[in-house]
Structures are given as C-alpha cells and as structure tokens.
Scaffold this motif. Structure first.
Motif: not given
Length: 187
Positions: A18, A77, A114, A126
């Motif tokens: 990431n 991220f 990500g 996410q």
C-alpha cells in the motif's frame, strides 16, 4: 488550478504494498495534481479526548492536522487487517474528525484505494474506511475505487508503478478526486 491530495497509508510495514501504491500515485499524478504522502502516522497516539487539548495536543497529531489542513482532498491507502481497517488509519481519521463538525476532513473529498493479499483486494477495509471518513464529515467519493487483490504475488517482483493496469486505474481515481475538488468551485 492545482490540487493537493494528502495520501494516508494504513500500513506501517517497511515493504508495504500500500505504501508502494501511494508512491505510484505520487509518480503518476496527472498535471495539476500533487500527491503528498503524510508521514508520521506511527507516532500519532491513539485518540483520547483528554490529550486533545488546544495548545497542548501531541506534536505528531498537530503535524497530521497541519498536513490535512493544507490538503484539498485525501486519498487513503488501506490494506485489510482481519477483515477491517488498520488501526493506524482509523486513528488518523479519529484525530482528523476533531474538533467535531470542524475537523480537517470536513467537506473535503476522500477516496479510498488499496491492495491486500486476499482475492478481493481489501474491499471490506476500504468500505470501513469510507464509512469512518463519511461519519467524520468528509465528502466520500463512493465511485472512486481501486482494490488490487493478490498483492503478495502481484507485486512480488514488480513495484505497482510498473503495473500498467494498476497505474491506469490509479490515474482515474486521482482524476476523480481532482474533479471533486474543482466541482464546488464550478457551482
């Protein structure tokens, strides 16, 4: 118009994919878009209202808020830890949500992307990051998404910046974030 996007990386690991994805965003940012990786998230203490005192807040939290205040938008991220958002990213959101109703995230566009080892690329984490950012007052860009599955294999011998498919999708997300910053000005 130049757009400054603050990138917050939810993984502290030295070889984090990431983090590499964030580095790729810095390199492939379209003209007029600057992506700045916010450093020092590991140094920000867990949010505690008792230590969030004006003029006496921890230096790392003040630095985070300053970096966020200087940004027009955010790109998170997020890897996936046990099916959810990493604590370091959630903690950053918590600090940026204060003071309530006037935190650094308030009204600013946020996209979440990500990569993760699993077959879905961290979508649960996410989604959780989007939820937390929205509750914190951010303008969450639900359509701006990138989840890269199989990170350990996919990025074993290549940096995300060298993956044409990933960088193409990353540029699209950056363009969506920049457009969301410009949208209120056009109204």
């Amino acid at each position: 118009m130049s757009v400054k996007i603050a990138a917050l990386v939810g993984s502290l690991r030295a070889g984090s994919h990431n983090r590499q994805l964030a580095e790729a965003a810095v390199k492939v940012a379209p003209e007029g878009v600057e992506v700045v990786i916010v450093e020092g998230l590991a140094d920000v203490p867990f949010y505690n209202e008792d230590i969030d005192v004006e003029g006496a807040a921890p230096a790392a939290a003040v630095a985070l808020r300053t970096a966020a205040a200087d940004a027009d938008a955010f790109l998170f991220f997020s890897p996936e830890y046990n099916g959810t958002i990493p604590a370091v990213l959630k903690n950053a959101i918590d600090w940026l949500s204060r003071p309530y109703g006037a935190g650094a995230l308030s009204g600013k566009p946020v996209a979440v992307v990500g990569t993760a080892y699993g077959q879905f690329g961290g979508v649960w984490a996410q989604d959780e990051a989007r939820k937390a950012a929205g509750i914190a007052g951010a303008k969450v860009l639900e359509e701006a998404k990138l989840s890269v599955p199989g990170s350990v294999v996919r990025f074993a011998e290549t940096h995300p910046v060298d993956d044409e498919e990933v960088t193409g999708q990353l540029v699209t997300v950056l363009e969506q974030v920049a457009a969301a910053v410009a949208a209120p000005a056009a109204a």
